[in-house]
Design a protein around this motif. Structure first.
Motif, PDB file in Angstrom:
ATOM      1  N   ILE A  13       1.114  -0.991   0.101  1.00  0.00           N
ATOM      2  CA  ILE A  13       0.161  -0.037  -0.089  1.00  0.00           C
ATOM      3  C   ILE A  13       0.812   1.349  -0.150  1.00  0.00           C
ATOM      4  N   ARG A  14       0.701   2.239  -0.797  1.00  0.00           N
ATOM      5  CA  ARG A  14       1.309   3.333  -0.934  1.00  0.00           C
ATOM      6  C   ARG A  14       0.689   4.603  -0.655  1.00  0.00           C
ATOM      7  N   PHE A  15       1.195   5.319   0.382  1.00  0.00           N
ATOM      8  CA  PHE A  15       0.692   6.492   0.785  1.00  0.00           C
ATOM      9  C   PHE A  15       1.301   7.730   0.200  1.00  0.00           C
ATOM     10  N   GLY A  16       0.727   8.816  -0.180  1.00  0.00           N
ATOM     11  CA  GLY A  16       1.419   9.939  -0.862  1.00  0.00           C
ATOM     12  C   GLY A  16       0.572  11.370  -0.372  1.00  0.00           C
ATOM     13  N   VAL A  17       1.423  12.228   0.161  1.00  0.00           N
ATOM     14  CA  VAL A  17       0.785  13.644   0.237  1.00  0.00           C
ATOM     15  C   VAL A  17       1.023  14.387  -1.020  1.00  0.00           C
ATOM     16  N   VAL A  18      -0.134  14.746  -1.685  1.00  0.00           N
ATOM     17  CA  VAL A  18      -0.201  15.485  -2.943  1.00  0.00           C
ATOM     18  C   VAL A  18      -0.783  16.679  -2.976  1.00  0.00           C
ATOM     19  N   ASP A  19      -0.119  17.659  -3.240  1.00  0.00           N
ATOM     20  CA  ASP A  19      -0.468  19.040  -3.151  1.00  0.00           C
ATOM     21  C   ASP A  19      -1.417  19.615  -4.428  1.00  0.00           C
ATOM     22  N   GLU A  26       5.489  13.777  -0.161  1.00  0.00           N
ATOM     23  CA  GLU A  26       6.001  12.843   0.829  1.00  0.00           C
ATOM     24  C   GLU A  26       5.438  11.406   0.448  1.00  0.00           C
ATOM     25  N   ASP A  27       5.890  10.355   0.397  1.00  0.00           N
ATOM     26  CA  ASP A  27       5.131   9.053   0.263  1.00  0.00           C
ATOM     27  C   ASP A  27       5.944   8.039   1.040  1.00  0.00           C
ATOM     28  N   HIS A  28       5.249   7.067   1.234  1.00  0.00           N
ATOM     29  CA  HIS A  28       5.528   6.007   2.104  1.00  0.00           C
ATOM     30  C   HIS A  28       4.824   4.666   1.795  1.00  0.00           C
ATOM     31  N   GLN A  33      -1.688  -5.981   4.273  1.00  0.00           N
ATOM     32  CA  GLN A  33      -1.832  -6.934   5.251  1.00  0.00           C
ATOM     33  C   GLN A  33      -3.352  -7.325   5.483  1.00  0.00           C
ATOM     34  N   ILE A  34      -4.177  -8.802   5.514  1.00  0.00           N
ATOM     35  CA  ILE A  34      -5.275  -9.142   5.633  1.00  0.00           C
ATOM     36  C   ILE A  34      -5.612  -9.506   7.220  1.00  0.00           C
ATOM     37  N   PRO A  35      -6.790  -8.867   7.422  1.00  0.00           N
ATOM     38  CA  PRO A  35      -7.717  -8.401   6.811  1.00  0.00           C
ATOM     39  C   PRO A  35      -7.464  -6.823   6.621  1.00  0.00           C
ATOM     40  N   LEU A  36      -7.711  -6.672   5.407  1.00  0.00           N
ATOM     41  CA  LEU A  36      -7.135  -5.047   5.038  1.00  0.00           C
ATOM     42  C   LEU A  36      -7.989  -4.106   5.759  1.00  0.00           C
ATOM     43  N   TYR A  37      -9.266  -3.713   5.906  1.00  0.00           N
ATOM     44  CA  TYR A  37      -9.935  -2.595   6.442  1.00  0.00           C
ATOM     45  C   TYR A  37      -9.311  -2.173   7.499  1.00  0.00           C
ATOM     46  N   PRO A  38      -9.312  -2.976   8.641  1.00  0.00           N
ATOM     47  CA  PRO A  38      -8.944  -2.317  10.021  1.00  0.00           C
ATOM     48  C   PRO A  38      -7.456  -1.872  10.034  1.00  0.00           C
ATOM     49  N   TYR A  39      -6.586  -2.737   9.196  1.00  0.00           N
ATOM     50  CA  TYR A  39      -4.783  -1.946   8.863  1.00  0.00           C
ATOM     51  C   TYR A  39      -4.926  -0.981   8.316  1.00  0.00           C
ATOM     52  N   LEU A  40      -5.823  -0.905   7.224  1.00  0.00           N
ATOM     53  CA  LEU A  40      -5.646   0.320   6.273  1.00  0.00           C
ATOM     54  C   LEU A  40      -6.173   1.692   7.358  1.00  0.00           C
ATOM     55  N   GLU A  41      -7.327   1.601   7.913  1.00  0.00           N
ATOM     56  CA  GLU A  41      -7.782   2.844   8.664  1.00  0.00           C
ATOM     57  C   GLU A  41      -6.631   3.188   9.992  1.00  0.00           C
ATOM     58  N   GLU A  42      -6.052   2.081  10.639  1.00  0.00           N
ATOM     59  CA  GLU A  42      -4.940   2.332  11.476  1.00  0.00           C
ATOM     60  C   GLU A  42      -3.809   3.004  10.805  1.00  0.00           C
ATOM     61  N   LYS A  43      -3.514   2.662   9.637  1.00  0.00           N
ATOM     62  CA  LYS A  43      -2.292   3.239   8.943  1.00  0.00           C
ATOM     63  C   LYS A  43      -2.609   4.567   8.489  1.00  0.00           C
ATOM     64  N   ILE A  44      -3.767   4.864   8.065  1.00  0.00           N
ATOM     65  CA  ILE A  44      -4.154   6.315   7.799  1.00  0.00           C
ATOM     66  C   ILE A  44      -4.633   7.208   8.628  1.00  0.00           C
ATOM     67  N   VAL A  45      -4.985   6.892   9.827  1.00  0.00           N
ATOM     68  CA  VAL A  45      -5.059   7.524  11.044  1.00  0.00           C
ATOM     69  C   VAL A  45      -3.665   8.013  11.524  1.00  0.00           C
ATOM     70  N   GLU A  46      -2.869   7.003  11.615  1.00  0.00           N
ATOM     71  CA  GLU A  46      -1.457   7.384  11.819  1.00  0.00           C
ATOM     72  C   GLU A  46      -0.735   8.247  10.980  1.00  0.00           C
ATOM     73  N   PHE A  47      -0.974   8.049   9.636  1.00  0.00           N
ATOM     74  CA  PHE A  47      -0.467   8.994   8.721  1.00  0.00           C
ATOM     75  C   PHE A  47      -1.048  10.526   9.098  1.00  0.00           C
ATOM     76  N   GLN A  49      -2.165  11.861  11.727  1.00  0.00           N
ATOM     77  CA  GLN A  49      -1.648  12.558  12.976  1.00  0.00           C
ATOM     78  C   GLN A  49      -0.305  13.194  12.840  1.00  0.00           C
ATOM     79  N   ASN A  50       0.504  12.585  11.771  1.00  0.00           N
ATOM     80  CA  ASN A  50       1.904  13.278  11.319  1.00  0.00           C
ATOM     81  C   ASN A  50       1.790  14.249  10.238  1.00  0.00           C
ATOM     82  N   HIS A  51       0.717  14.191   9.670  1.00  0.00           N
ATOM     83  CA  HIS A  51       0.464  15.268   8.647  1.00  0.00           C
ATOM     84  C   HIS A  51      -1.026  15.858   8.599  1.00  0.00           C
TER      85      HIS A  51
END
Length: 297
Positions: A13-19, A26-28, A33-47, A49-51
């Motif tokens: 999964i690739r995350f990027g801040v786009v203007d 920035e990208d990361h 990981q499966i199950p996907l949704y809870p993992y995705l939400e966790e990573k997005i919320v974390e991202f 918080q830093n942006h």
């Protein structure tokens, strides 16, 4: 406006801040990981918080997507449990931000149309030739989604009736002939090997074709001929003004591009611009961010 673009693939999964100019600030990348949704939400919320400057989220994903509702309508091959997930509603509730969701090939097509190889064209078809064969149709700046989110599923057009059975269960789908997976199958069937008697990669197979290897050349012409038929068929339906070809197999296009143009010439009904994609691995993530931009942006 800073947007978080997320590109969900089968392995990463690739995350990027786009203007607002389309620049990736920035990208990361994280493994899928499966199950996907809870993992995705966790990573997005974390991202987020830093942006804290991020104002919206765009998601590009494998599978068919109901873009209006932001629901995954079909995906059974590589992301078990993802089908049926109400991604938009769940993420909007979790983040409080606007969320848009679409198919990854559609996102790649949007990126190429707005900012890449097809910029300035009104009717674009983007083909992603990688593990499978994907497609994104962008008409007058907007993705053509279809009733069930299934527009652009070029890989599931029947190319050879009663042919090789696809993962979707139907025989003869085009991605069983025009994809990296198909090329590896053909290489194995033809037993095209290197000096160590190991099967070659598709990229090496195209190089061997350039060197005059008989079977490699025949396979290259078969591949480009089939891709030309797909493009010609799409032209008969859509009458697009530009086709952009991306995906992993396109990275070795130096070895097969001339054969594709040669195969296309007698099949095209009208003139057509055929270009290589500008964006590589960034295309899906960048296009996902573009989903939430207004026309003014």
């Amino acid at each position: 406006m800073a947007v978080l673009g997320v590109d969900i693939g089968g392995t990463k999964i690739r995350f990027g801040v786009v203007d607002s100019t389309g620049q990736v600030i920035e990208d990361h990348v994280v493994p899928t990981q499966i199950p996907l949704y809870p993992y995705l939400e966790e990573k997005i919320v974390e991202f987020l918080q830093n942006h804290p400057q991020i104002e919206a989220i765009g998601i590009g994903t494998r599978g068919m997507v109901d873009a209006e509702q932001g629901v995954i309508t079909f995906e059974t091959e590589t992301l078990p449990g993802w089908q049926g997930t109400e991604v938009k509603a769940l993420l909007q509730k979790a983040t409080g931000l606007r969320v848009e969701v679409n198919n990854d090939a559609n996102c790649a097509g949007l990126a190429e149309n707005r900012l890449g190889a097809a910029k300035g064209f009104r009717r674009t078809v983007c083909l992603t030739v990688g593990t499978g064969l994907g497609g994104g149709f962008v008409i007058d700046g907007h993705i053509m989604n279809g009733t069930h989110g299934g527009a652009g599923e070029v890989g599931h057009m029947i190319l050879y009736p009663n042919g090789h059975v696809c993962a979707c269960g139907r025989p003869g789908c085009s991605e069983q002939y025009v994809s990296g997976t198909a090329l590896r199958r053909f290489i194995s069937e033809q037993n095209i090997v290197d000096e160590n008697n190991e099967l070659v990669s598709p990229n090496r197979m195209f190089e061997l074709a350039q060197e005059g290897h008989v079977n490699a050349l025949a396979l290259t012409k078969q591949f480009t001929g089939d891709l030309a038929v797909v493009i010609s068929s799409l032209q008969a339906v859509l009458d697009m003004d530009c086709v952009v070809i991306g995906g992993g197999v396109s990275e070795s296009a130096d070895g097969w591009w001339s054969y594709l143009l040669e195969a296309l010439e007698p099949l095209l009904l009208k003139p057509l611009e055929v270009r290589r994609a500008k964006f590589g691995n960034e295309a899906g993530m960048l296009g996902a961010a573009l989903l939430v931009w207004t026309e003014e942006n």
